[in-house]
Design an enzyme around this catalytic site. Sequence first.
Site, PDB file in Angstrom:
ATOM      1  N   LYS A 280       0.779  -0.998   0.069  1.00 51.71           N
ATOM      2  CA  LYS A 280       0.085  -0.090   0.140  1.00 51.71           C
ATOM      3  C   LYS A 280       0.839   1.291   0.022  1.00 51.71           C
ATOM      4  CE  LYS A 280      -4.001  -1.735   2.585  1.00 51.71           C
ATOM      5  NZ  LYS A 280      -4.942  -1.527   1.552  1.00 51.71           N
ATOM      6  N   ARG A 354     -10.532 -11.173   1.790  1.00 53.54           N
ATOM      7  CA  ARG A 354     -11.462 -12.288   0.877  1.00 53.54           C
ATOM      8  C   ARG A 354     -10.855 -13.540   1.320  1.00 53.54           C
ATOM      9  NH1 ARG A 354     -11.581  -9.093  -4.577  1.00 53.54           N
ATOM     10  NH2 ARG A 354     -11.342  -7.413  -3.120  1.00 53.54           N
TER      11      ARG A 354
HETATM   12  N1  BES Z   1      -8.417  -3.569   4.158  1.00 54.67           N
HETATM   13  C1  BES Z   1      -8.424  -3.037   2.795  1.00 54.67           C
HETATM   14  C2  BES Z   1      -9.569  -2.362   2.530  1.00 54.67           C
HETATM   15  C3  BES Z   1      -9.694  -1.073   3.197  1.00 54.67           C
HETATM   16  C4  BES Z   1      -9.235   0.210   2.624  1.00 54.67           C
HETATM   17  C5  BES Z   1     -10.478  -0.788   4.352  1.00 54.67           C
HETATM   18  C6  BES Z   1      -9.243   1.432   3.146  1.00 54.67           C
HETATM   19  C7  BES Z   1     -10.445   0.505   4.982  1.00 54.67           C
HETATM   20  C8  BES Z   1      -9.890   1.343   4.239  1.00 54.67           C
HETATM   21  C9  BES Z   1      -8.433  -4.351   1.868  1.00 54.67           C
HETATM   22  O1  BES Z   1      -7.657  -5.381   2.368  1.00 54.67           O
HETATM   23  C10 BES Z   1      -7.759  -3.847   0.606  1.00 54.67           C
HETATM   24  O2  BES Z   1      -6.719  -3.730   0.448  1.00 54.67           O
HETATM   25  N2  BES Z   1      -8.685  -3.958  -0.671  1.00 54.67           N
HETATM   26  C11 BES Z   1      -8.062  -3.614  -1.853  1.00 54.67           C
HETATM   27  C12 BES Z   1      -8.602  -4.593  -2.804  1.00 54.67           C
HETATM   28  C13 BES Z   1      -8.098  -4.501  -4.092  1.00 54.67           C
HETATM   29  C14 BES Z   1      -6.663  -4.669  -4.121  1.00 54.67           C
HETATM   30  C15 BES Z   1      -8.996  -5.191  -5.217  1.00 54.67           C
HETATM   31  C16 BES Z   1      -8.506  -2.315  -2.121  1.00 54.67           C
HETATM   32  O3  BES Z   1      -9.750  -2.077  -1.680  1.00 54.67           O
HETATM   33  O4  BES Z   1      -7.997  -1.486  -2.630  1.00 54.67           O
HETATM   34 MN    MN Z   2      -5.749  -5.222   1.688  1.00 53.99          MN
END
Ligand code: BES
Ligand code: MN
Length: 496
Positions: A280, A354
């Site tokens: 991230k 997921r």
């Molecule tokens: N934990 C994150 C989602 C999230 C983002 C929660 C911001 C709270 C605040 C999740 O694991 C994630 O990183 N999701 C990705 C999925 C994508 C790679 C398909 C996302 O939402 O960017």
């Molecule tokens: Mn994630």
Amino acid sequence: MEIKIVSGAPLEKKTPCLVLGVFEGKLKTPLLRDIDRQLGGVLSRASQDKEFSGKHREKMLLYPATALAAERILLIGLGKEKSAGAERLRQSLGTATGFLQERGVSNLAVDLGSLAVRNLSMEALVQHVVEAVLLAGYRFLRYRTETADELPTTMKKLVLLVEKKNQIKEAGQGALIARGICRGVYLARDLVNEPGNAKSPEFLAGQARAIADETGMKCTILEKPELEKEQMGALLGVAQGSVREPRLIVLEYQGDRNNSQPIALVGKGVVFDAGGISLKPAEKMDEMKMDMAGGAAVLGTLLAASLLNLPINLVGIIPAVENMPSGSAIRPGDILTSKAGKTIEILNTDAEGRLILADALTYAQRFDPRVVIDLATLTGACIIALGHHASAVLGNHEGLVRQLIKAGEQTGERLWQLPLWDDYAGQLKSEVADIKNVGGRPAGTITAAAFLQKFAGDFTWAHLDIAGTAWEDKGRPYNPKGATGIGVRLLLQYLR
Ligand code: BES
Ligand code: MN
Ligand code: ZN
């Protein structure tokens, strides 16, 4: 916080602060007239000058000096009487609590007579008031080492004033319910606010064990060798990048002796989500300590359900892992074999929630649940779709979704349904495995749910995406900055 319920005339009670609710434009109640008279007409003047008219969350603080028994009187606007309801009430009382705490007042008396809303029983009224004061008064101070007088003030005592003695019992019942519920919310908030360095999967498991010991619930913790035996390849895949080993936490609450089928609650427990190799960006990455908010909500709900002795059976399942980049982490392109036997092509290691939920959902099968509800901070796309004002709900059973939406309206933890048409599942087709773990940019919240659906089997199932609601940036009337504890009050309302 100490809670006392007493009967009698509000203006005769000695208190650091008497809190009175005022409906918009309704400044001529007998009590307010009385105050106006004794304070030389301040209320009449304030309303003439449009300084205070009872608009929702408007406030006016009075210092009656020696004229009345209270040191202060806080008038808090309730808004129009026609549109009054539980959420308005909680917001007004939460505002009052925050306002007083900021001024160093830690002891208040609330006149319930001034808050009476049509069609609301004394028990329900008190429940909403006590919830609001407890939730607005929450602070996470565990790591603040200043002396007591340097720390922010928190409420120490709440006195509830009822008109007649015979109302005390019913009011007490409402306070007891609110206390149980808020224990659960406080637990969830504490766990989510806890920093990543303190919060390993093992730590979460220890917390679950402590709750089980306190309440007599059954607690089963699966460690890495058992997870291997269970062939939870998706969960283990996510966990393999971290030096902290994963856990699967299982809590069982038996409130119904008739061995009826349980309701299973499954909560995402990523104690820190760095994204893995699909790292991230640095900005706000600190907030990813909240990626176990679904799991925290499940723990809080089970704790409160058992404190309230709900006559149902529950199973809480929390897959707990840390998602880190390292030499041992899974790579984009890897293929994992889930517990269900389905193979998953990993295209983005940041879509980890997921994966762990897939194995947890498959594990839930052994409890033969009549309903399965999962909660997860699953997608950033959910924040794009709904912002911070609602969680997304998706599921395979309209009745269940309806019930959850209703519970959300009652508790102010609002849900908004997104569709889960088969068409979306097409985005998850893989060339080399049964399914891939991301469905591209369009409808990210829906394709994440579509992924989970493939592991929810024949369950009556609903999924709540709480990515936008688990963490509060600015602070709201009864949700201070930081963890909100979202899901606990919603689920308890649904269960009750
Ligand atoms: N934990 C994150 C989602 C999230 C983002 C929660 C911001 C709270 C605040 C999740 O694991 C994630 O990183 N999701 C990705 C999925 C994508 C790679 C398909 C996302 O939402 O960017
Ligand atoms: Mn994630
Ligand atoms: Zn995540």
